[in-house]
Motif scaffolding. Sequence first.
Motif, PDB file in Angstrom:
ATOM      1  N   ARG A 184      11.451 -26.453 -22.165  1.00 37.76           N
ATOM      2  CA  ARG A 184      11.333 -24.990 -22.157  1.00 37.76           C
ATOM      3  C   ARG A 184      12.449 -24.334 -22.966  1.00 37.76           C
ATOM      4  O   ARG A 184      12.198 -23.412 -23.749  1.00 37.76           O
ATOM      5  CB  ARG A 184      11.355 -24.469 -20.720  1.00 37.76           C
ATOM      6  CG  ARG A 184      10.041 -24.648 -20.027  1.00 37.76           C
ATOM      7  CD  ARG A 184       9.900 -23.764 -18.797  1.00 37.76           C
ATOM      8  NE  ARG A 184       8.546 -23.909 -18.288  1.00 37.76           N
ATOM      9  CZ  ARG A 184       8.258 -24.286 -17.052  1.00 37.76           C
ATOM     10  NH1 ARG A 184       9.208 -24.528 -16.190  1.00 37.76           N
ATOM     11  NH2 ARG A 184       7.002 -24.384 -16.678  1.00 37.76           N
ATOM     12  N   ILE A 185      13.672 -24.791 -22.787  1.00 40.39           N
ATOM     13  CA  ILE A 185      14.803 -24.214 -23.520  1.00 40.39           C
ATOM     14  C   ILE A 185      14.639 -24.450 -25.015  1.00 40.39           C
ATOM     15  O   ILE A 185      14.811 -23.534 -25.829  1.00 40.39           O
ATOM     16  CB  ILE A 185      16.137 -24.796 -22.987  1.00 40.39           C
ATOM     17  CG1 ILE A 185      16.408 -24.277 -21.569  1.00 40.39           C
ATOM     18  CG2 ILE A 185      17.290 -24.450 -23.924  1.00 40.39           C
ATOM     19  CD1 ILE A 185      17.534 -24.982 -20.845  1.00 40.39           C
ATOM     20  N   ASP A 186      14.287 -25.683 -25.391  1.00 41.87           N
ATOM     21  CA  ASP A 186      14.106 -26.006 -26.815  1.00 41.87           C
ATOM     22  C   ASP A 186      12.945 -25.233 -27.428  1.00 41.87           C
ATOM     23  O   ASP A 186      13.026 -24.771 -28.572  1.00 41.87           O
ATOM     24  CB  ASP A 186      13.892 -27.505 -27.003  1.00 41.87           C
ATOM     25  CG  ASP A 186      15.145 -28.316 -26.692  1.00 41.87           C
ATOM     26  OD1 ASP A 186      16.231 -27.713 -26.580  1.00 41.87           O
ATOM     27  OD2 ASP A 186      15.019 -29.547 -26.542  1.00 41.87           O
ATOM     28  N   THR A 187      11.849 -25.093 -26.673  1.00 44.42           N
ATOM     29  CA  THR A 187      10.683 -24.362 -27.177  1.00 44.42           C
ATOM     30  C   THR A 187      11.014 -22.893 -27.377  1.00 44.42           C
ATOM     31  O   THR A 187      10.683 -22.302 -28.414  1.00 44.42           O
ATOM     32  CB  THR A 187       9.489 -24.509 -26.215  1.00 44.42           C
ATOM     33  OG1 THR A 187       9.190 -25.896 -26.050  1.00 44.42           O
ATOM     34  CG2 THR A 187       8.261 -23.798 -26.744  1.00 44.42           C
ATOM     35  N   PHE A 188      11.694 -22.300 -26.398  1.00 38.69           N
ATOM     36  CA  PHE A 188      12.070 -20.893 -26.531  1.00 38.69           C
ATOM     37  C   PHE A 188      13.009 -20.700 -27.718  1.00 38.69           C
ATOM     38  O   PHE A 188      12.834 -19.759 -28.512  1.00 38.69           O
ATOM     39  CB  PHE A 188      12.726 -20.379 -25.249  1.00 38.69           C
ATOM     40  CG  PHE A 188      13.089 -18.927 -25.320  1.00 38.69           C
ATOM     41  CD1 PHE A 188      12.116 -17.954 -25.206  1.00 38.69           C
ATOM     42  CD2 PHE A 188      14.406 -18.536 -25.519  1.00 38.69           C
ATOM     43  CE1 PHE A 188      12.438 -16.607 -25.289  1.00 38.69           C
ATOM     44  CE2 PHE A 188      14.738 -17.196 -25.609  1.00 38.69           C
ATOM     45  CZ  PHE A 188      13.754 -16.231 -25.480  1.00 38.69           C
ATOM     46  N   ALA A 189      13.989 -21.587 -27.854  1.00 36.26           N
ATOM     47  CA  ALA A 189      14.926 -21.489 -28.982  1.00 36.26           C
ATOM     48  C   ALA A 189      14.186 -21.610 -30.309  1.00 36.26           C
ATOM     49  O   ALA A 189      14.494 -20.899 -31.274  1.00 36.26           O
ATOM     50  CB  ALA A 189      15.997 -22.572 -28.860  1.00 36.26           C
ATOM     51  N   SER A 190      13.197 -22.486 -30.360  1.00 40.35           N
ATOM     52  CA  SER A 190      12.416 -22.650 -31.579  1.00 40.35           C
ATOM     53  C   SER A 190      11.583 -21.411 -31.876  1.00 40.35           C
ATOM     54  O   SER A 190      11.472 -20.984 -33.035  1.00 40.35           O
ATOM     55  CB  SER A 190      11.509 -23.873 -31.447  1.00 40.35           C
ATOM     56  OG  SER A 190      10.688 -24.000 -32.575  1.00 40.35           O
TER      57      SER A 190
END
Length: 195
Positions: A25-31
Amino acid sequence: IDSILDFWCIFLFGYAKENIVKGVRIDTFASIVRQEQAFFDQSNTGDLISRLTSDCGEMAGDPTWFFRFSVEAAVRITGISTYMILRSPFLGLCTVGIVPVVGVINKLYGDWLAKNAQAVQNSLAEATTSAHESLACIQTVITSASEEHECEKYTKKVNTMYALNIRQMIATGIYFMVVSTFLINTCVQAALLLL
């Protein structure tokens, strides 16, 4: 011992799953937030939110579930098979003969489940997008008196997802009925008693 190991199996795989979900979730949001403006012009906010909230959990949950049950099955099959073969080689080998049949059924069921899960996630994204579009433009919806149309559109999307989930529950019930109850608990045990 089995009860204690069951607890740790469930807890540790659940803990691993939650860590994976958090990271995804964190990586997807950052992307997402690092994308160019053109990406947001072409993408729907509801779809992005659905992918971020629901898809991330599903994506991490399915492999964790599969890995957990694969490890558990491998340990149980190895331990039980070894014990049975040492105890009675003939009956042990007869019992282990069901493993390839169950393996083929598991592969077919897993492939179907992956396709259906993808369809469920897509339908959830479409329903979320529909709701988001309606709520984001609620003034326009009210002004044009299209509340009923928006409700029907959303209901149709939710009904599609509902039908896919029901289909998955039916398939899962049939799978457990055939593999666990019929093949393992009935056919194998009847064959052993006959032998």
